[in-house]
Each structure stands twice: as C-alpha cells, then as structure tokens.
Write an enzyme that holds these catalytic residues in place. Structure first.
Site, mmCIF file in Angstrom:
data_model
loop_
_atom_site.group_PDB
_atom_site.id
_atom_site.type_symbol
_atom_site.label_atom_id
_atom_site.label_comp_id
_atom_site.label_asym_id
_atom_site.label_seq_id
_atom_site.Cartn_x
_atom_site.Cartn_y
_atom_site.Cartn_z
ATOM 1 N N HIS A 189 46.209 93.633 64.666
ATOM 2 C CA HIS A 189 44.784 93.888 64.474
ATOM 3 C C HIS A 189 44.619 95.257 63.795
ATOM 4 O O HIS A 189 45.335 96.207 64.097
ATOM 5 C CB HIS A 189 44.000 93.799 65.777
ATOM 6 C CG HIS A 189 44.378 94.805 66.799
ATOM 7 N ND1 HIS A 189 45.428 94.639 67.650
ATOM 8 C CD2 HIS A 189 43.830 96.007 67.107
ATOM 9 C CE1 HIS A 189 45.522 95.670 68.450
ATOM 10 N NE2 HIS A 189 44.575 96.533 68.136
ATOM 11 N N ASP B 5 44.031 90.022 42.092
ATOM 12 C CA ASP B 5 43.979 89.177 40.901
ATOM 13 C C ASP B 5 45.248 89.357 40.067
ATOM 14 O O ASP B 5 46.075 90.232 40.334
ATOM 15 C CB ASP B 5 42.702 89.428 40.102
ATOM 16 C CG ASP B 5 42.595 90.821 39.495
ATOM 17 O OD1 ASP B 5 43.612 91.370 39.023
ATOM 18 O OD2 ASP B 5 41.471 91.351 39.462
ATOM 19 N N ARG C 61 37.282 102.249 42.514
ATOM 20 C CA ARG C 61 38.583 101.754 42.058
ATOM 21 C C ARG C 61 39.770 102.509 42.659
ATOM 22 O O ARG C 61 40.698 101.905 43.193
ATOM 23 C CB ARG C 61 38.620 101.833 40.528
ATOM 24 C CG ARG C 61 39.926 101.453 39.914
ATOM 25 C CD ARG C 61 39.810 101.562 38.400
ATOM 26 N NE ARG C 61 41.119 101.668 37.803
ATOM 27 C CZ ARG C 61 41.331 102.154 36.601
ATOM 28 N NH1 ARG C 61 40.327 102.589 35.867
ATOM 29 N NH2 ARG C 61 42.542 102.204 36.111
ATOM 30 N N TYR D 115 37.381 92.114 38.570
ATOM 31 C CA TYR D 115 37.053 92.666 39.892
ATOM 32 C C TYR D 115 37.196 91.591 40.975
ATOM 33 O O TYR D 115 36.390 91.500 41.888
ATOM 34 C CB TYR D 115 35.651 93.288 39.910
ATOM 35 C CG TYR D 115 35.513 94.449 38.970
ATOM 36 C CD1 TYR D 115 36.101 95.670 39.267
ATOM 37 C CD2 TYR D 115 34.822 94.325 37.775
ATOM 38 C CE1 TYR D 115 35.996 96.745 38.401
ATOM 39 C CE2 TYR D 115 34.712 95.396 36.905
ATOM 40 C CZ TYR D 115 35.295 96.601 37.214
ATOM 41 O OH TYR D 115 35.189 97.658 36.351
ATOM 42 N N GLY D 116 38.249 90.797 40.870
ATOM 43 C CA GLY D 116 38.468 89.692 41.787
ATOM 44 C C GLY D 116 39.298 90.038 43.005
ATOM 45 O O GLY D 116 39.624 89.157 43.787
ATOM 46 N N ASN D 117 39.664 91.300 43.186
ATOM 47 C CA ASN D 117 40.499 91.715 44.313
ATOM 48 C C ASN D 117 39.665 91.850 45.582
ATOM 49 O O ASN D 117 38.523 92.273 45.531
ATOM 50 C CB ASN D 117 41.140 93.074 44.014
ATOM 51 C CG ASN D 117 41.786 93.103 42.659
ATOM 52 O OD1 ASN D 117 42.712 92.358 42.393
ATOM 53 N ND2 ASN D 117 41.289 93.964 41.785
#
Length: 144
Positions: free
Chosen positions: A22, A30, A109, A131-133
């Site tokens: 946890h 990406d 970023r 920006y797919g991360n």
C-alpha cells in the site's frame, strides 16, 4: 491462462501488482515515455492501450483511499493542450470496478518524472495518446 484474470496481464505485471505494498505507485506509460531513463524496474506491454490495461488491473487493485488523489497524470506544458477524451477513457475503464473514482490530479512534467523515479515499476505500453501517462497509488487490499 488463469480464470478471471485478463490475458492482457503478463506474468511480470501480475507479479509486480502482487508484490506492491500500500502506498506504492505504478506508472502506466505511453510508448514515447522515457521509462528506462527514470526507473530500473520496467515491464514491457508493447501494443497495449492504457485504458485496456486499467480495465484489466482495476479488479485486482484498490486505489489508495487515504490520499487526496491516488491518480496522477502529466499536465500539459505551456503551449500544449490536453485531449480530455484520454483521461475520460481511463476513468471509464477504472470506474467499471471503482465507480466513485475521482479525476486525476495533473502534475508538472518534471514532477511526474520525479515520481516515476520513486515508483515501484513502470509499464511501457503501446499507448500513443499525447500526455497518456498515468500513475496509480495502491491502497490496502480489503479482506473478504
């Protein structure tokens, strides 16, 4: 093959999800992300889209309810624009299992890169969305 486990989840990824504690974070990156420059523990998931992986991971993985936001995505750099359908697709995939999931926080970023350095693992996908991360923070697995 295992019953009830998505075939999108490789043995390496299942192992990482199981071993994470946890508060640990996993980065779904990406195809253009410099994952190996920021973290030595990289799992390849070439050709897979992040929304599909989120749908496969979500039934196995609780997001941390003790933090303000267990999801983080990279903010656009000045002059760029975000495509809102990217996050919407990710949230739709997660909300199939966890319907109350809130939108991701957006982080600058270089702050995203710093969190990547501390992440448990980075999963390099075939995602091509700009920006797919996304970073997921694992919570405590509930006892049934």
């Amino acid at each position: 093959m295992l019953i009830g486990i998505s075939p999108l989840l490789s043995p390496e990824l299942l192992n990482a999800l199981y071993r994470m504690g946890h508060g640990d974070e996993i980065v779904l990156a990406d195809a253009h992300f410099p994952g190996e420059s920021f973290n030595a523990n990289v799992i390849r998931a070439d050709g897979l889209k992040i929304a599909d992986l989120l749908a496969a991971i979500s039934p196995l993985f609780i997001l941390d309810p003790y933090v303000e936001n267990p999801l983080a995505m990279m903010a656009a750099v000045p002059g760029d624009e975000l495509d809102p359908t990217v996050e919407a697709g990710y949230l739709a995939a997660i909300r199939k299992t966890w319907p109350e999931t809130q939108a991701s926080e957006r982080i600058e970023r270089f702050a995203f890169y710093e969190r990547t350095k501390k992440a448990y693992t980075v999963v390099m996908t075939g995602e091509t969305a700009k920006y797919g991360n996304i970073i997921l923070k694992k919570g405590v697995t509930p006892i049934a």
